[in-house]
Design a protein around this motif. Structure first.
Motif, PDB file in Angstrom:
ATOM      1  N   GLY A 223      -0.891  24.729  -0.553  1.00  0.00           N
ATOM      2  CA  GLY A 223      -0.473  24.403   0.809  1.00  0.00           C
ATOM      3  C   GLY A 223       0.894  23.772   0.940  1.00  0.00           C
ATOM      4  N   PHE A 224       1.612  23.602  -0.154  1.00  0.00           N
ATOM      5  CA  PHE A 224       2.990  23.141  -0.069  1.00  0.00           C
ATOM      6  C   PHE A 224       3.873  24.308   0.372  1.00  0.00           C
ATOM      7  N   THR A 225       5.068  23.986   0.823  1.00  0.00           N
ATOM      8  CA  THR A 225       5.960  25.001   1.359  1.00  0.00           C
ATOM      9  C   THR A 225       7.186  25.158   0.463  1.00  0.00           C
ATOM     10  N   GLU A 226       7.965  26.187   0.770  1.00  0.00           N
ATOM     11  CA  GLU A 226       9.217  26.379   0.039  1.00  0.00           C
ATOM     12  C   GLU A 226      10.128  25.173   0.212  1.00  0.00           C
ATOM     13  N   ASP A 227      10.084  24.541   1.378  1.00  0.00           N
ATOM     14  CA  ASP A 227      10.900  23.339   1.603  1.00  0.00           C
ATOM     15  C   ASP A 227      10.456  22.195   0.697  1.00  0.00           C
ATOM     16  N   ASP A 228       9.151  22.098   0.421  1.00  0.00           N
ATOM     17  CA  ASP A 228       8.659  21.054  -0.483  1.00  0.00           C
ATOM     18  C   ASP A 228       9.191  21.250  -1.895  1.00  0.00           C
ATOM     19  N   ILE A 229       9.383  22.501  -2.287  1.00  0.00           N
ATOM     20  CA  ILE A 229       9.802  22.824  -3.646  1.00  0.00           C
ATOM     21  C   ILE A 229      11.320  22.736  -3.814  1.00  0.00           C
ATOM     22  N   ALA A 230      12.058  22.880  -2.739  1.00  0.00           N
ATOM     23  CA  ALA A 230      13.522  22.910  -2.805  1.00  0.00           C
ATOM     24  C   ALA A 230      14.111  21.530  -3.092  1.00  0.00           C
ATOM     25  N   ASP A 231      15.326  21.534  -3.626  1.00  0.00           N
ATOM     26  CA  ASP A 231      16.143  20.320  -3.776  1.00  0.00           C
ATOM     27  C   ASP A 231      15.447  19.209  -4.560  1.00  0.00           C
ATOM     28  N   GLY A 232      14.779  19.594  -5.631  1.00  0.00           N
ATOM     29  CA  GLY A 232      14.147  18.593  -6.487  1.00  0.00           C
ATOM     30  C   GLY A 232      12.772  18.157  -6.058  1.00  0.00           C
ATOM     31  N   GLY A 233      12.280  18.703  -4.951  1.00  0.00           N
ATOM     32  CA  GLY A 233      10.943  18.354  -4.491  1.00  0.00           C
ATOM     33  C   GLY A 233      10.952  17.332  -3.379  1.00  0.00           C
ATOM     34  N   SER A 234      10.184  17.596  -2.350  1.00  0.00           N
ATOM     35  CA  SER A 234      10.080  16.671  -1.225  1.00  0.00           C
ATOM     36  C   SER A 234       9.308  15.419  -1.635  1.00  0.00           C
ATOM     37  N   ASP A 235       9.442  14.366  -0.826  1.00  0.00           N
ATOM     38  CA  ASP A 235       8.638  13.171  -1.069  1.00  0.00           C
ATOM     39  C   ASP A 235       7.148  13.516  -1.030  1.00  0.00           C
ATOM     40  N   ARG A 236       6.784  14.423  -0.162  1.00  0.00           N
ATOM     41  CA  ARG A 236       5.373  14.833  -0.061  1.00  0.00           C
ATOM     42  C   ARG A 236       4.879  15.416  -1.385  1.00  0.00           C
ATOM     43  N   LEU A 237       5.677  16.274  -2.006  1.00  0.00           N
ATOM     44  CA  LEU A 237       5.285  16.867  -3.281  1.00  0.00           C
ATOM     45  C   LEU A 237       5.285  15.820  -4.387  1.00  0.00           C
ATOM     46  N   ILE A 238       6.344  15.022  -4.439  1.00  0.00           N
ATOM     47  CA  ILE A 238       6.428  13.973  -5.462  1.00  0.00           C
ATOM     48  C   ILE A 238       5.213  13.063  -5.388  1.00  0.00           C
ATOM     49  N   ASP A 239       4.860  12.640  -4.189  1.00  0.00           N
ATOM     50  CA  ASP A 239       3.757  11.697  -4.024  1.00  0.00           C
ATOM     51  C   ASP A 239       2.407  12.336  -4.332  1.00  0.00           C
ATOM     52  N   ALA A 240       2.328  13.656  -4.294  1.00  0.00           N
ATOM     53  CA  ALA A 240       1.072  14.342  -4.596  1.00  0.00           C
ATOM     54  C   ALA A 240       0.852  14.521  -6.087  1.00  0.00           C
ATOM     55  N   VAL A 241       1.917  14.738  -6.845  1.00  0.00           N
ATOM     56  CA  VAL A 241       1.741  15.076  -8.267  1.00  0.00           C
ATOM     57  C   VAL A 241       2.127  13.933  -9.210  1.00  0.00           C
ATOM     58  N   PHE A 242       2.517  12.799  -8.650  1.00  0.00           N
ATOM     59  CA  PHE A 242       2.760  11.589  -9.440  1.00  0.00           C
ATOM     60  C   PHE A 242       2.014  10.425  -8.799  1.00  0.00           C
ATOM     61  N   ALA A 243       1.477   9.544  -9.638  1.00  0.00           N
ATOM     62  CA  ALA A 243       0.982   8.258  -9.154  1.00  0.00           C
ATOM     63  C   ALA A 243       2.062   7.219  -9.380  1.00  0.00           C
TER      64      ALA A 243
END
Length: 291
Positions: A223-243
């Motif tokens: 459910g992540f988007t191309e924008d989440d993956i771009a530019d090193g990863g969005s805060d949303r993506l970072i916060d999902a895959v790192f504690a």
């Protein structure tokens, strides 16, 4: 669940450590690696998972330095290790140290492998070769992300060791696997309560993986988007895959994987230091917050 898989679940326990540094080969560091493995066992971790393209020969010194710690490869690339040799390495350790070594297998990534094609079919053929060499299915696990590879983990292995995933992926993986197989996702931890510096550390580490299609495609499935993956990863993506955060927050994020259906979580400490270092003080802090 067969008795052997149930025994594996008991042996690895709820928590393990994922590390590239413990896989290293330089002779001068062998004593440090053995000492670190022994300390991880004493801290209560049930398993260590060797990052990079690891093999039985990397696991053997750590198994010999400990009394009960399970050591797994995470992963051994099926493109770079012949199946008969992998089966022989497993057999040798199984005879010497029954139940202490798990062969974690993966298809790696197209950008990293010359002639990469048909990864699923190649994995099926590799498992066929392991079967012919006499390796039991209960001695291996697969780095499965998508549905087909998860089904293969259920049917031809002891379970799955997904890398770079979320609790939502774990819930879907458990549904596919059923209750019996081992489900042991890897999860990254940054021991830093500051949002800016923690995310900067995480983003620097994630940048490599955002160039690998297996992971980016899995993010899109989640459910992540191309924008989440771009530019090193969005805060949303970072916060999902790192504690990251305070100890209670980190503990809660790890617990979410167990609540989603994981049997075991392989915890990777991410710092600003080189990836092949042994963050022993960080591992001690991690063990304390899990206690």
């Amino acid at each position: 669940m067969n008795d052997t898989t149930a025994a594996l679940k008991r042996s690895v326990g709820r928590y393990g450590v994922w590390s590239v540094g413990l896989r290293a080969e330089d002779p001068e560091g062998r004593g440090d690696r053995a000492e670190a493995a022994a300390e991880l066992e004493s801290l209560g971790f049930g398993a260590v998972w060797l990052g990079g393209n690891s093999a039985a020969r990397h696991a053997a010194p750590l198994i010999e330095a400990t009394s009960r710690l399970v050591v797994g490869t995470s992963i051994q690339s099926i493109w770079e290790h012949e199946a008969p040799a992998a089966a022989a390495g497993y057999a040798e350790l199984e005879v010497a140290h029954p139940g202490r070594f798990v062969l974690g297998l993966g298809v790696s990534h197209g950008p990293a492998v010359k002639g990469y094609s048909r990864p699923y079919s190649t994995m099926v053929g590799y498992l066929d070769e392991l079967d012919r060499a006499g390796m039991p299915a209960h001695g291996r696990v697969l780095a499965a992300l998508g549905p087909k590879m998860l089904e293969l983990s259920r049917d031809r292995a002891a379970g799955a060791i997904p890398y770079l995933v979320t609790p939502e992926h774990t819930a879907k993986a458990r549904e596919t696997l059923g209750e019996g197989p081992l489900l042991a996702p890897e999860f990254k931890v940054v021991l830093d309560p500051d949002p800016s510096s923690a995310r900067a550390t995480a983003r620097a580490y994630l940048s490599f993986y955002l160039g690998l299609p297996n992971y980016t495609q899995n993010f899109l499935r989640l459910g992540f988007t191309e924008d989440d993956i771009a530019d090193g990863g969005s805060d949303r993506l970072i916060d999902a895959v790192f504690a990251w955060g305070d100890e209670d927050t980190i503990h809660r994020r790890i617990t979410a994987f167990h609540e989603a259906g994981a049997d075991h979580v392989a915890l990777q400490l991410v710092t600003d230091a080189p990836t092949d270092t042994l963050p022993r003080e960080g591992w001690r802090r991690l063990a304390a917050l899990l206690a």
